[in-house]
Design an enzyme around this catalytic site. Structure first.
Site, PDB file in Angstrom:
ATOM      1  N   ASN A 115       0.834  -1.197   0.000  1.00 40.03           N
ATOM      2  CA  ASN A 115       0.000   0.000   0.000  1.00 40.03           C
ATOM      3  C   ASN A 115       0.874   1.254   0.000  1.00 40.03           C
ATOM      4  O   ASN A 115       2.008   1.232  -0.473  1.00 40.03           O
ATOM      5  CB  ASN A 115      -1.002  -0.029   1.151  1.00 40.03           C
ATOM      6  N   ARG A 116       0.420   2.343   0.580  1.00 44.40           N
ATOM      7  CA  ARG A 116       1.017   3.642   0.346  1.00 44.40           C
ATOM      8  C   ARG A 116       1.814   4.173   1.531  1.00 44.40           C
ATOM      9  O   ARG A 116       1.475   3.927   2.691  1.00 44.40           O
ATOM     10  CB  ARG A 116      -0.083   4.654  -0.018  1.00 44.40           C
ATOM     11  N   HIS A 135       3.386   0.074  -2.712  1.00 44.43           N
ATOM     12  CA  HIS A 135       3.785  -1.332  -2.766  1.00 44.43           C
ATOM     13  C   HIS A 135       5.295  -1.545  -2.801  1.00 44.43           C
ATOM     14  O   HIS A 135       5.797  -2.417  -3.501  1.00 44.43           O
ATOM     15  CB  HIS A 135       3.135  -2.020  -3.954  1.00 44.43           C
ATOM     16  N   HIS A 164      -1.375  -9.646  -3.640  1.00 48.10           N
ATOM     17  CA  HIS A 164      -2.278  -8.853  -4.480  1.00 48.10           C
ATOM     18  C   HIS A 164      -2.886  -9.708  -5.590  1.00 48.10           C
ATOM     19  O   HIS A 164      -2.750  -9.395  -6.774  1.00 48.10           O
ATOM     20  CB  HIS A 164      -1.529  -7.671  -5.083  1.00 48.10           C
ATOM     21  N   TYR A 168      -5.795 -10.823  -7.938  1.00 46.34           N
ATOM     22  CA  TYR A 168      -6.985 -10.202  -8.523  1.00 46.34           C
ATOM     23  C   TYR A 168      -7.995 -11.313  -8.807  1.00 46.34           C
ATOM     24  O   TYR A 168      -7.772 -12.160  -9.671  1.00 46.34           O
ATOM     25  CB  TYR A 168      -6.640  -9.499  -9.831  1.00 46.34           C
ATOM     26  N   ASP A 213     -11.362   1.493  -3.828  1.00 48.40           N
ATOM     27  CA  ASP A 213      -9.944   1.355  -3.478  1.00 48.40           C
ATOM     28  C   ASP A 213      -9.805   1.897  -2.071  1.00 48.40           C
ATOM     29  O   ASP A 213      -9.233   2.968  -1.849  1.00 48.40           O
ATOM     30  CB  ASP A 213      -9.061   2.103  -4.470  1.00 48.40           C
ATOM     31  N   GLN A 237      -7.717  -3.986   2.217  1.00 45.34           N
ATOM     32  CA  GLN A 237      -7.895  -3.063   1.101  1.00 45.34           C
ATOM     33  C   GLN A 237      -8.814  -3.724   0.079  1.00 45.34           C
ATOM     34  O   GLN A 237      -8.476  -4.760  -0.501  1.00 45.34           O
ATOM     35  CB  GLN A 237      -6.555  -2.719   0.455  1.00 45.34           C
ATOM     36  N   GLU A 281      -6.923  -7.297   0.153  1.00 43.27           N
ATOM     37  CA  GLU A 281      -5.543  -7.387   0.629  1.00 43.27           C
ATOM     38  C   GLU A 281      -5.511  -7.170   2.138  1.00 43.27           C
ATOM     39  O   GLU A 281      -5.577  -6.032   2.612  1.00 43.27           O
ATOM     40  CB  GLU A 281      -4.686  -6.338  -0.088  1.00 43.27           C
TER      41      GLU A 281
END
Length: 507
Positions: A106-107, A132, A202, A204, A269, A307, A339
């Site tokens: 993440n950030r 990430h 991660h 999908y 998101d 997330q 996540e």
């Protein structure tokens, strides 16, 4: 500090020819070469069991590249997005398909943080922020692999200063498929310096099948066990505020079909703050159902956040910029990710820290289990433990929120007690090791020699000291009847020894 959490996935079988195969208890693991990067061989491991489930893992990025599972009618489909070949994962527009994310998932706002009074500037790769792990995170490296007893352990050493982070970190990811249709995903990490860490996966997902796009995704019904979410600014960086999901489009406490919501508001998101149940840990994080196929995904975790992401940044409909498996064009809102992790930018928000101290151990263990109603399921399980030793020589544990303590007396008495009667001093040694080497300085210089001068210019001689070295048995590696001294990837060596000093006059 010790953290632990878990992931298990259920699949079907693909046979790979001309490859090495390992089978145990109905589970088969097939290894083959998938590609080459900078003279490093990228390997692929295909796990299968007797229940028609298959999972494929590649060593580039530690990625889950395939999950094949049947629906309620027995039709098998791949339910994760990805590429048909290795070259696909090297594209610059690869959106971390199936990858291990780290050192910090993440950030990180402003691509910087302050730790112990020192500001660290990490690599920005999302405007002024980091996402990430930076330009070359854990998703873009080739991991070493070790296959043993149907367990695949991937290892990567992130060196001090990599992407701007302090400390050298050894991370190990272990995958294991069980006869009970569980693909277990575990992460462990150790560091040489305090550093932030937040490792996630991660994948999908699209339970209608990876090629079904937004039409399939919009049919999904989602439940998320969270009363709050982390509020973000226009760059998706948390402000520090935790807000209620009540009366918003973020409220999934009652299951809701995502299609109408996405068409109304755009995609998701968002980091959700999972409701913690002190009497039940791990707790249910999320449940996602695809009614038409009967597949559903359940996630359980002890991680504080998850997330929820619906592929907002994938190409717009009609674009051919991202071609995936089977030449399918992947588009926005054609998948979802859940996540489990710490909150985004936690290192910059007091009270939600992800600092990882030197020589401490991080574990993240998820379990995804795909299931067709009563036949398949996906679960993500996480457990958390902490351990410390206080000045009174009391070892404290906290596992799943429940505290435990044991004193040195919890060891089988002491292993050794040495007394010097004249001074009254004594030494007691407590240890969890099976052996102790008793040594009386036999190899020190003979009496009268000045070959070894120590503290205060004292000449040290033979038989002038003793050692009590708690350890495994000598040469244990060559004796199968001795306690094993072999450390395999994915396993942990620990050694506790307590030296207790006192005088015989003490009460």
């Amino acid at each position: 500090m010790l953290l632990w959490s878990a992931v298990v996935i259920i699949f079907c079988v693909t046979v790979t020819l001309n490859a090495e195969s390992v089978s145990a208890e109905g589970v088969t693991v097939v290894e083959d070469e998938y590609g080459t990067l900078d003279k490093q061989i990228v390997k692929r491991y295909t796990f299968s069991n007797a229940n028609n489930m298959t999972a494929k893992i590649i060593t580039y990025g530690g990625r889950i590249s395939v999950i094949r599972v049947p629906d309620v009618h027995g039709e098998v489909q791949d339910v994760v997005l990805g590429f048909d070949n290795f070259e696909g994962y090297l594209q610059q527009n690869d959106p971390y398909f199936g990858a291990v994310l780290g050192r910090v998932a993440n950030r990180i706002g402003g691509a910087k943080f302050t730790l112990n009074g020192v500001q660290y500037n990490v690599t920005p790769n999302m405007g002024p922020n980091q996402l990430h792990g930076g330009l070359r995170g854990f998703d873009k490296v080739v991991w070493d692999s070790y296959l043993h007893n149907k367990k695949l352990t991937l290892s990567y050493v992130s060196v001090d200063g990599e992407e701007g982070f302090p400390g050298t970190v050894l991370t190990q990811v272990t995958y294991e498929l069980t006869p009970e249709n569980e693909l277990i995903f575990k992460v462990k990490a150790t560091t040489t310096k305090p550093t932030p860490i937040n490792i996630a996966n991660h994948a999908y997902f699209n339970l209608a099948g990876q090629a079904s796009g937004s039409d399939g995704l919009f049919q999904h019904v989602v439940y998320i066990n969270a009363d709050q979410y982390t509020v973000t600014n226009n760059q998706s960086i948390p402000t520090g505020e935790l807000a209620s999901v009540a009366d918003t489009d973020l409220d999934f406490r009652t299951p809701r079909q995502v299609g109408p919501l996405i068409q109304k508001r755009g995609g998701y998101d968002n980091n959700y703050c999972i409701n913690i149940d002190r009497y039940s840990n791990p707790v249910l994080v999320s449940r996602v159902v695809h009614p038409e196929s009967g597949r559903y995904l359940e996630i359980y975790s002890d991680q504080p956040g998850v997330q929820f992401y619906t592929g907002n940044n994938l190409p717009q409909a009609g674009s051919d910029d991202l071609i995936g498996k089977g030449r399918v064009n992947y588009h926005q809102y054609g998948s979802f990710s859940l996540e489990t992790q710490n909150y985004p930018d936690a290192v910059n928000h007091v009270g939600v820290r992800i600092l990882f101290n030197a020589f401490f151990l991080h574990k993240h263990h998820k379990v995804y289990i795909h299931k067709i109603r009563s036949l398949m399921e996906i679960k993500v399980i996480s457990i958390s433990c902490q351990m410390s030793l206080d000045q009174k020589r009391v070892i404290s544990f906290a596992c799943q929120g429940k505290p435990y303590k044991m004193s040195v007396k919890s060891f089988t008495s002491y292993n050794f007690r040495v007394v010097h009667p004249e001074s009254g001093r004594y030494l007691e040694i407590y240890s969890d090791q099976p052996g102790v080497q008793f040594y009386t300085g036999n190899n020190l210089p003979q009496a009268g020699s000045d070959d070894l001068i120590g503290k205060g210019r004292v000449n040290y001689h033979q038989y002038g000291s003793f050692s009590l070295e708690t350890q495994n048995y000598p040469d244990a590696v060559n004796h199968p009847n001795f306690p094993s001294s072999i450390l395999n990837p994915g396993t942990i060596y620990s050694h506790i020894t307590i030296y207790k000093f006192g005088t015989t006059g003490e009460k």
